[in-house]
Every structure is written in structure tokens, then in C-alpha cells.
Design an enzyme around this catalytic site. Sequence first.
Site, PDB file in Angstrom:
ATOM      1  N   ASP A 145       0.867  -1.339   0.027  1.00 18.02           N
ATOM      2  CA  ASP A 145      -0.072   0.105  -0.100  1.00 18.02           C
ATOM      3  C   ASP A 145       0.831   1.216  -0.060  1.00 18.02           C
ATOM      4  O   ASP A 145       2.280   1.211   0.335  1.00 18.02           O
ATOM      5  CB  ASP A 145      -1.072   0.001   1.157  1.00 18.02           C
ATOM      6  CG  ASP A 145      -0.225   0.175   2.512  1.00 18.02           C
ATOM      7  OD1 ASP A 145       0.774  -0.600   2.641  1.00 18.02           O
ATOM      8  OD2 ASP A 145      -0.915   0.844   3.498  1.00 18.02           O
ATOM      9  N   GLU A 210       0.394  -1.374   5.668  1.00 16.07           N
ATOM     10  CA  GLU A 210       1.477  -0.560   6.439  1.00 16.07           C
ATOM     11  C   GLU A 210       1.080   1.013   6.818  1.00 16.07           C
ATOM     12  O   GLU A 210       1.518   1.323   7.638  1.00 16.07           O
ATOM     13  CB  GLU A 210       2.925  -0.890   5.805  1.00 16.07           C
ATOM     14  CG  GLU A 210       3.958  -0.544   6.662  1.00 16.07           C
ATOM     15  CD  GLU A 210       4.440   0.910   6.661  1.00 16.07           C
ATOM     16  OE1 GLU A 210       5.415   1.303   7.751  1.00 16.07           O
ATOM     17  OE2 GLU A 210       3.777   1.682   6.039  1.00 16.07           O
TER      18      GLU A 210
END
Length: 523
Positions: A145, A210
Site C-alpha cells: 500500500d 502498512e
Amino acid sequence: MAGAGPKKSKVFRYLKYIFLAVLCVLLSLFTVALLRTLSLNVNVGLQLAHWEETNHIGLDLSQRQREEMLTRFKEAIRIPTVSYSPTDLNTTALREFSSLLRKAFPTVFASSLVQHEVVAEYSHLFWVQGSQPDLLPYMLLAHIDVVPASESDGWEAPPFSAKEIDDFIYGRGTLDNKECVMGILQALEYLLLRGYAPRRGFYIGLGHDEEVSGFNGAMNVARLLEQRHVQLSFLLDEGLLVVDGVLKGLDGPAALIGVTEKGMATVKLSVITAPGHSSMPPRESSIGILAAAVKRLEDNPMPMLFGQGPERGTFEHLAHKFNFPLRFMASNLWLFAPIVGRFLALKPETNAITRTTTAVTMFNGGVKYNILPSVAEAYVNLRIHSAHSVREVMDLMEWTVGDQRVRMDLVEGFDPLPVSSYSETSFGFQILKKSILDVFPQLTVAPGVCMANTDSRHYKDLTTGVYRFAPIWAKPGDAQRIHGINERISKKNYEDMVGFYSTLIQNCDVRTLPESHSGVHEF
Ligand SMILES: *[C@@H]1O[C@H](CO)[C@@H](O)[C@H](O)[C@H]1NC(C)=O
Ligand SMILES: [Zn+2]
């Protein structure tokens, strides 16, 4: 009056001895400091030692492979895998990314040596089996991400375009952290294609959230491994990088391996007073009381702790690469830590190394111009130095504010992460160091403290060796591109990343570290 003369000369005689004694002490301190500076350990002990031979499959990429590799990387950048909040992720993009991985790395997915599983819907866990099961496995981490990006913020190229400008690929995720996601799998793809089979097994974990704490991805991957009673030799995640011209006074580029991360705390300050009309105000309002508290926090930063955490190791490892006055001081932190610390504290970027930082990030109070608000609130975000804890920092804040009317609540927080070893017997650190120097012999390698947090913090029960590094080449201003505008990576840098992971994976096949014959200095 008589007698004053001889008495005075006696005092003088003593003074002379005291002066001589002080001089002797100063001279010996200076000699010790000078000797330390001259005998600067370049910390090459293990590098000169005899290392066990392992596979050495070079990359030797053809022009076509080079282009193919960059094309896949650009495809990864074009998928907007944005995390907006823990509950708002672009799941369409995450699904698309899973398909891209399968398409881009067919050998990884087809190999009988590799087991792949999807965790928490969008995260990935790979296990690459080693031929010697008695060797403790290691793990490589990265995340899929990215943080949001908008072209209107001033990007030179649209943030999800992967456009090439002057041999740089622009796009959100080029530095954080798709270069690692794609770099690791690309290295494995080429190694498997060339018939490589590892001796030491390893895991690859790719998280999908994350940027919003990793509570779904990394946390579940870690939990799964814990349930399986996996123990890791070490773990490598993103975090620190290669700094080139970023540290003042340092001669040449350096690779910093993060051995810990600062802790974090978000504290809510609130003041509650009786509401009332603004025509008859009391001497102090809730806003005034809170503003004074905030001002005291800004005027009184947390104590200087420079030298009490692994930042000390950073300076000692780099000492021989500093130019003169700094070299003398960095190799003698036992004497000069307070001076070096004060110098670093002058700039926000380096001040963060020296202490727990205090950032007032939100301030709210009042709803109408003629009503005295009964509540005023502020939020303070602290990044905690390795030598502090959340508890100590809260106590210090209360003491600094010194006002019972200001209520303090810990909204969230965690202590600094444990410090991983960077000694000559630390397998993870030394393997990383060797791999960095194999690929980039011009670098100096040093341990460092990661100012931000990474997925690796969810893995702390699986190993004591947690390291945070990727060979991203950062020149002045590049760090601001991460989470900022014009995030970009040079094509050469991406190729080097693949080369680095390929070397690292093969270097991990050694059974043990060689004996150090330097026998010197262990910081
Ligand atoms: C989510 O990702 C898809 C592509 O995978 C894209 O078409 C869409 O615009 C993205 N949504 C947002 C809100 O960015
Ligand atoms: Zn990241």
C-alpha cells in the site's frame, strides 16, 4: 599585615600544583581522544575474514530483461493501492495488485520450492524452502500500500503514471515501498530461473496496510508464523537507506541499517471550565490555560538524550568518514556527546535523533465568538527516543505543564522498539553489511535509528534481529519525496535493488559467520 606575604605565596604554590594537575588530566584526556581518533577502527574485521563460499549467480541481465523488469515495476506503480484509513483502502487496486504479482513473477508462483498464501485477503506470505532445514530461516518484508497522492499538489508527472523523466521513474510508491515488493520478487524470479535453490529457507511477507498501522496485514502474517512456532534468524524491512551528501561533514555515502525504531505516543490535553458569557470573562479561559500549557511544552523540549541510544553507534561507525573536527568528536563521544548533541539539535531533521520530540498537531476550542468555551483540547504527537518510555514521557509532560487543570490522556502509544544487535557476532547485521558492501563497495555501513515506524514492529516476538534498510540512494531533498511530492527512483537504483536482494539471498546461505580476527572495538 605582617605574615600576609608568605601565606599568599603558599596559596600560590598550591594553585600551581592544582593547575599542573588539571593540565595533566586535560593532556591525558586529549591523548586518549587523539589515540582513539587515530586508531579509528574502520570496523572491517569481518569483511576481511574468510567467508564460507556460497552460490554466486550474478544477474547479468540482457537488455530485454532490463526493460521487462522496468515494465513490471512501472505496472506496479500504476495501480493506486492507496490506504486512506484502516477501514478505507482501495481494495479494487489491492486485488489488481495480487493479479499483477502472479503475472509478473510466473516462476516464483510455479516453483515447487515456493509456497504462497494470501493472508487477510490482500497480504502475501511466501515460503522458499531451503535444502538444509537445520538453518534458521530469515524473512524479507515490504508493503504494497501507499499513501494518497494528488497531481494538483505539484507533481512533475501524475503520481500513478510511472512516467520516466531523465532516467527517473516518477510515482507514488517508487520509494515507499513497491521498489522492495517488486525488487525482492524480481530477484527471486531470476534466481529460480537460473536454477538456484537456497540452502537456508526464507519467508517473504508483503503487507497491504502498512501506511495505516499494519493491523490487518503484517499483524496477521506475524500471528500466523507465531502459531506455527516459527523462529527467525533475522528480519529485514524497509526503513533506513543510503545517505549521500545528506549528513554534513561526512565524506562519501553511507548505508544506515535501522536497528530500532523510535516509540510513539499521542496525548490529548484538555481543559474544562465553566461555560459563560464573554461579557463577564474570568481572568483565565479554557483556551488561555491550554495555550499556556502548549507554550510550556514547546519552550521546554524533552531532555537531550544523544549518545544514550544506538545513535551513538551511528556516529562511532561513521567517525572515520567525518572530516576533522567532527571526526575527533565522533570518535570520542564519551567526552563530546553533549557538544555533538547540541549541534545536532539545531536542525529539526537532526534534532529528532537527539531526543523525544514533541509536536502539537491539533488545537480546538470554542464554537461562537461571544461564548466562553467550556472545553479546549489539543493533541500532542511524541516520537520517543530509545532511552525513554511512554510512561517516562507522560510524567515529564505533566511536570513541564505543571497545571492540574490540564488533563492528559494517552490516546495511543508504544515504547521504542528493542535494539537489535549490530555486533560482529550478529548474523543478520553482518550478512546485511556484507551484502551491501558486495554490491556497493564505496559505502560505509553503520547502524541507525528509524524515526518512523514500519510493519516490522509486529514481528518482534519472532526474532531479536530486526533490521530496517533498503538500498535507496537518497541525496539531499530526496527524503522529502517519501510521502511528499515527486517521489521517484532512478532506473539504475531499481536495478541495483534487484541486484542487492539477489546477493543478500545467496549470502544468507552461509551456515555461520566467520571468526572475526580484528578483535577490536565492538560498539
Ligand atoms: C481504486 O483502484 C482502481 C484501479 O485498481 C481505480 O480504477 C480507482 O480509481 C481507484 N479508486 C480510487 C478512489 O482511487
Ligand atoms: Zn513504507
